[in-house]
Design a protein around this motif. Sequence first.
Motif, PDB file in Angstrom:
ATOM      1  N   PHE A  76      29.631  11.140  73.388  1.00 53.69           N
ATOM      2  CA  PHE A  76      29.501  10.569  74.722  1.00 53.69           C
ATOM      3  C   PHE A  76      29.555   9.056  74.632  1.00 53.69           C
ATOM      4  CE2 PHE A  76      25.356  10.971  72.851  1.00 53.69           C
ATOM      5  CZ  PHE A  76      24.673   9.824  73.215  1.00 53.69           C
ATOM      6  N   GLY A  77      29.714   8.425  75.774  1.00 52.32           N
ATOM      7  CA  GLY A  77      29.770   6.970  75.827  1.00 52.32           C
ATOM      8  C   GLY A  77      30.076   6.510  77.233  1.00 52.32           C
ATOM      9  N   PRO A  78      30.583   5.293  77.374  1.00 44.57           N
ATOM     10  CA  PRO A  78      30.924   4.784  78.707  1.00 44.57           C
ATOM     11  C   PRO A  78      32.052   5.604  79.342  1.00 44.57           C
ATOM     12  CG  PRO A  78      30.911   3.012  77.082  1.00 44.57           C
ATOM     13  CD  PRO A  78      30.811   4.301  76.331  1.00 44.57           C
ATOM     14  N   LYS A 119      20.802   7.431  79.814  1.00 48.02           N
ATOM     15  CA  LYS A 119      19.866   6.829  80.764  1.00 48.02           C
ATOM     16  C   LYS A 119      19.182   5.616  80.144  1.00 48.02           C
ATOM     17  CE  LYS A 119      16.558   8.097  84.240  1.00 48.02           C
ATOM     18  NZ  LYS A 119      15.914   9.166  84.962  1.00 48.02           N
ATOM     19  N   SER A 120      18.781   5.716  78.876  1.00 41.44           N
ATOM     20  CA  SER A 120      18.119   4.590  78.216  1.00 41.44           C
ATOM     21  C   SER A 120      19.077   3.410  78.016  1.00 41.44           C
ATOM     22  CB  SER A 120      17.509   5.017  76.878  1.00 41.44           C
ATOM     23  OG  SER A 120      18.513   5.202  75.905  1.00 41.44           O
ATOM     24  N   GLN A 121      20.373   3.678  78.050  1.00 38.28           N
ATOM     25  CA  GLN A 121      21.382   2.629  77.925  1.00 38.28           C
ATOM     26  C   GLN A 121      21.767   2.041  79.287  1.00 38.28           C
ATOM     27  OE1 GLN A 121      24.657   4.366  75.737  1.00 38.28           O
ATOM     28  NE2 GLN A 121      23.329   4.972  74.055  1.00 38.28           N
ATOM     29  N   GLY A 122      21.111   2.480  80.345  1.00 37.74           N
ATOM     30  CA  GLY A 122      21.354   1.929  81.663  1.00 37.74           C
ATOM     31  C   GLY A 122      22.383   2.658  82.507  1.00 37.74           C
ATOM     32  N   PHE A 123      22.860   3.805  82.033  1.00 43.69           N
ATOM     33  CA  PHE A 123      23.800   4.581  82.848  1.00 43.69           C
ATOM     34  C   PHE A 123      23.022   5.299  83.947  1.00 43.69           C
ATOM     35  CE2 PHE A 123      26.093   4.388  78.731  1.00 43.69           C
ATOM     36  CZ  PHE A 123      27.231   3.744  79.174  1.00 43.69           C
ATOM     37  N   GLU A 124      23.606   5.349  85.130  1.00 42.47           N
ATOM     38  CA  GLU A 124      22.966   5.990  86.273  1.00 42.47           C
ATOM     39  C   GLU A 124      23.492   7.392  86.534  1.00 42.47           C
ATOM     40  OE1 GLU A 124      23.031   3.267  89.660  1.00 42.47           O
ATOM     41  OE2 GLU A 124      23.247   1.642  88.210  1.00 42.47           O
TER      42      GLU A 124
END
Length: 171
Positions: A76-78, A119-124
């Motif tokens: 997974f990733g951006p 989520k911890s990386q700031g993805f919503e």
Amino acid sequence: MMRVREMDEADIGAVSTIRVRGWQAAYAGIVPQTYLDAMTDEGDAGQRRQLFPQPRRKSRDLVALGDRGPVGWICFGPCQHEMSGVGRVGEVYALYVAPDLIGQGIGRRLLGEAHAQMKSQGFEASALWVLCDNQPARRFYERAGYQADGATRDDVYDEITLTELHYQRVL
């Protein structure tokens, strides 16, 4: 007892076997058999060995470990495409479990850990693509809170065009 951890280079062979066997099991009757038969663990591992150590790689890989070593893998990733109206979006690029262990919660555990890390990386939100005809995968992701958003794309396998559906969920 199963645990999830970051994938390392020593896991590449096992992950390639999981991925190839996963394709051959999940996509039988969907993807042309000639394409599935041409897949090899060695070919997949060779490609993975080239990509895995790239210093600018933005994807993350996790493995689920069971009694016999890696039994599942998620990458997974951006998000790789733009989505309007949604904040930062992560994407599940791939999720495979050893075919003989499907239904034992391994995929759900990997997906849950990927969601927590996104989520911890700031993805919503999280997005992913699923082959239209892969009903078991579609049910799995829908149970995990994903919904098809109407977007589609086509992929070609041995001159056969297959449609993928775009799914997303809020994290």
